[in-house]
Design a protein around this motif. Structure first.
Motif, PDB file in Angstrom:
ATOM      1  N   CYS B  26       0.849  -1.197   0.000  1.00 46.15           N
ATOM      2  CA  CYS B  26       0.000   0.000   0.000  1.00 46.15           C
ATOM      3  C   CYS B  26       0.879   1.239   0.000  1.00 46.15           C
ATOM      4  CB  CYS B  26      -0.932   0.028   1.203  1.00 46.15           C
ATOM      5  SG  CYS B  26      -1.870   1.568   1.313  1.00 46.15           S
ATOM      6  N   CYS B  29      -0.163   3.192   3.648  1.00 47.00           N
ATOM      7  CA  CYS B  29       0.114   2.668   4.995  1.00 47.00           C
ATOM      8  C   CYS B  29       1.198   1.607   5.009  1.00 47.00           C
ATOM      9  CB  CYS B  29      -1.158   2.135   5.643  1.00 47.00           C
ATOM     10  SG  CYS B  29      -1.738   0.568   4.926  1.00 47.00           S
ATOM     11  N   CYS B  45      -7.345  -0.059  -0.268  1.00 47.13           N
ATOM     12  CA  CYS B  45      -6.576  -0.741   0.775  1.00 47.13           C
ATOM     13  C   CYS B  45      -7.499  -1.191   1.911  1.00 47.13           C
ATOM     14  CB  CYS B  45      -5.487   0.174   1.323  1.00 47.13           C
ATOM     15  SG  CYS B  45      -4.583  -0.537   2.707  1.00 47.13           S
ATOM     16  N   CYS B  48      -6.179   0.867   5.307  1.00 46.73           N
ATOM     17  CA  CYS B  48      -6.248   2.329   5.489  1.00 46.73           C
ATOM     18  C   CYS B  48      -7.205   3.005   4.515  1.00 46.73           C
ATOM     19  CB  CYS B  48      -4.862   2.935   5.370  1.00 46.73           C
ATOM     20  SG  CYS B  48      -4.265   3.059   3.684  1.00 46.73           S
ATOM     21  N   TYR B  50      -6.891   3.536   1.449  1.00 48.46           N
ATOM     22  CA  TYR B  50      -6.223   4.249   0.355  1.00 48.46           C
ATOM     23  C   TYR B  50      -6.769   3.764  -0.989  1.00 48.46           C
ATOM     24  CZ  TYR B  50      -2.524   5.626  -2.888  1.00 48.46           C
ATOM     25  OH  TYR B  50      -1.834   6.147  -3.956  1.00 48.46           O
TER      26      TYR B  50
HETATM   27 ZN   LIG Z   1      -3.170   1.191   3.113  1.00 48.46          ZN
END
Ligand SMILES: [Zn+2]
Lengths: 333, 293
Positions: B26, B29, B45, B48, B50
């Motif tokens: 990722c 994170c 993700c 997190c 993302y």
């Molecule tokens: Zn992440």
């Protein structure tokens, strides 16, 4: 013809030198009573032909420099010579008045018109006030407001383009620089009155186009118009601002390039040496063209006018469309 | 316009350390995620949230009903009208991009359905010269808008673009005007246009169609703005506030209607369409269309 310029460009220097010599000779002749008229005439002719020669082979970068010349006529200069009873209108009605864009109403030879345009400053103080002609969102929204006013009362619109770009700042982003420009593009595409665009200096990207959609696009001879400034292009593609002259070369940003690319409709001749040599003459040449265009466009009915306007921008660009619908189409998985 | 900027936090060493490309790290994170799992989560993700950048065909598979997307105007090819050359020829850049992406240019257009409802779609592709808008992108989007207007089918544009393409000069700039002019016609006809802004949507793309939707949806944390951050920093001579030009910043300042997780995008768009353009009116729309013909 001879003026005290704020700035003399490198390639203008030989001309200015000659002009200076002529002035000196005139002074000398006056002081001494000698008849130098033949010599003066000869030198004047030489200056003329030198200027002609230099200007007949200007590079794109030299055009860019002319477009930025601090003695060049700006929007308010053109207004002074072209528009009578001009009344400047202020503010976007939401946030502020942006001095980097002028908007107002007035008359040109008995024609009622609305005017918008970028406005640069001529000295440091004025430039701080005008933000070097770099507008904030409120500038584009003021222009839109006045153009809507024009549509409401059936006034043709004239828009003067001359900006190094829309201002890149925090407040500008917070207040929606992109949205302000985008909205203008959309609105100007269907305002039911003639819109004439005149590029009078720098046409930098979205900041210029933000008041640049219209029925006819005129471009003064020594201007540039492109998707980014030569410096910006050089910084990104060459990673070196100093490569701006090379960038200008490949960007095809001069008036004759743009005429060839079908982006502008007409190149407006400038007085010899460029518009900064004679504001009044520049304005009177432009005025003639503006009036002509207004008269032509006023003949069209609104539907035709708008259809042509959209068509005009629809054909811009370059692409290859090999016999559509021949090959099998791709499907998503 | 920062097309060539490297993505944050991912170095080639780290990339190489991941075996066989089965796993992906990722970018936000650092979590190591199984590639297939990431795909099944639409490249969001699990740890997190993302939102990874995805290409146009991936986005198409996430947003529209399975197998519903039929591409049109696929064969329109870019050219090199300015014979543009910087360190590299534009014609070579194009060839390289075409080879690398399998696309002709930076947008895919077509007709599709979302929960059974028909839409016209244009999905930009950041992997093709930074999703930059040159003549082909402008033309294909313009034609998609025309189609939306003619067929009276709602329009969806998914943006991911660094802005106008420098190598076509003023011709690229004019695509802003072209697409906006077409949208003015669509708007006059009262057909909905939903603009989905993903990371990144900047420059001329934002200053034209991306900001002209009836509804503006952004993905979380997407970079959205007009001027590039480096240019702004240079101009004002100070650092930019945290979160500047991110989706949340734009929403706070009033330019984004909603921020929607990619995994809920289809449902959200479907909901909007059901309200603005209900299926039951489809018959009525058909009639309107016939009357026009
Ligand atoms: Zn992440």
């Amino acid at each position: 013809m001879r003026k005290n310029f704020k700035m003399i460009l490198e390639f203008e220097k030989p001309i200015i030198e000659l002009e200076k010599k002529i002035t000196e000779m005139e002074d000398y002749a006056r002081d001494t009573g000698l008849d130098l008229s033949e010599d003066i005439k000869r030198l004047s002719r030489k200056a003329q032909s030198l200027q002609k020669e230099i200007y007949s082979k200007l590079t794109p970068w030299q055009r860019v420099q002319l477009a930025r010349h601090p003695d060049r006529p700006y929007t308010l200069d053109y207004i002074k010579y072209i528009v009578t009873d001009f009344l400047e209108l202020h503010g976007d009605r939401y946030f502020a008045d942006d001095p980097a864009i002028i908007a107002g109403i007035g008359m040109i030879n008995g024609e009622r018109v609305a005017i918008v345009g970028h406005q640069k400053g001529r000295d440091v103080k004025e430039n701080l006030f005008r933000n070097f002609g770099m507008a904030h969102p409120e500038g584009y929204r003021k222009a839109r407001r006045v153009m809507n006013l024009a549509a409401k009362f059936d006034l043709p619109i004239i828009s003067f383009l001359d900006t190094p770009g829309a201002y890149p700042g925090i407040g500008a982003e917070e207040r929606g620089q992109a949205e302000a420009i985008a909205k203008n593009l959309l609105e100007m595409s269907h305002l039911p009155v003639p819109i004439i665009i005149a590029i009078i200096g720098e046409g930098a990207s979205g900041g210029a186009l933000g008041i640049g959609v219209g029925d006819v696009i005129l471009m003064m001879e020594n201007c540039w118009y492109s998707v980014i400034s030569p410096e910006g292009c050089a910084a990104i593609l060459w990673r070196d601002n100093a490569k701006a002259p090379q960038a200008a070369e490949v960007m095809k940003l001069t008036a004759s390039d743009l005429l060839e690319l079908n982006i502008i409709d007409k190149i407006i001749k400038e007085p010899q040496g460029g518009a900064h040599w004679d504001h009044e003459q520049s304005a009177s040449i432009l005025k003639k063209h503006l009036l002509e265009e207004i008269h032509v466009l006023k003949q069209l009915d609104v539907k035709e006018l708008l259809q042509k306007r959209v068509e005009k921008f629809s054909q811009m660009g370059y692409w290859v469309d090999p016999e559509p619908k021949k090959r099998s189409k791709r499907k998503s998985k | 316009m920062d097309w060539f900027k490297k993505k944050k936090g991912i170095s080639t060493i780290e990339k190489k350390a991941l075996p066989d490309g089965l796993w992906i790290k990722c970018e936000s994170c650092g979590e190591i995620i199984y590639r297939n799992q990431l795909k099944s989560r639409m490249h969001v993700c699990p740890k997190c949230n993302y939102h990874f950048r995805v290409n146009s065909w991936e986005y198409i598979s996430y947003l529209f009903d399975e197998k519903s997307f039929a591409e049109f105007n696929a064969d329109i090819q870019p050219g090199d009208p300015l014979k543009f050359k910087d360190k590299k020829r534009y014609s070579d850049r194009l060839k390289d991009a075409q080879k690398a992406t399998g696309l002709n240019d930076a947008v895919v257009t077509g007709i599709a359905t979302i929960n059974g409802q028909q839409v016209i779609a244009a999905v930009m592709d950041f992997t093709f010269i930074g999703g930059s808008m040159g003549s082909v992108v402008g033309e294909k989007i313009a034609r998609a808008i025309d189609k939306s207007r003619e067929e009276r089918v709602p329009l969806i544009i998914v943006s991911s673009s660094g802005g106008a393409r420098m190598m076509e000069g003023a011709l690229s700039l004019m695509q802003l005007a072209k697409t906006s002019a077409k949208l003015s016609q669509l708007s006059d006809e009262g057909i909905p246009f939903i603009s989905i802004l993903t990371d990144p949507t900047t420059g001329g793309t934002t200053a034209s169609f991306a900001m002209l939707g009836d509804i503006h949806i952004a993905e979380p944390d997407a970079l959205i703005g007009f001027a590039g951050q480096r240019v702004i920093k240079q101009t004002i001579g100070q650092d930019l506030p945290p979160g500047f030009q991110r989706a949340e910043f734009l929403k706070k300042h009033g330019f984004i209607d909603i921020i929607v997780n990619r995994r809920e995008m289809r449902e959200t768009v479907s909901k909007i369409l059901t309200i603005l353009w209900p299926q039951k009116s489809a018959a009525g729309e058909q009639k309107k269309k016939e009357n026009k013909e």
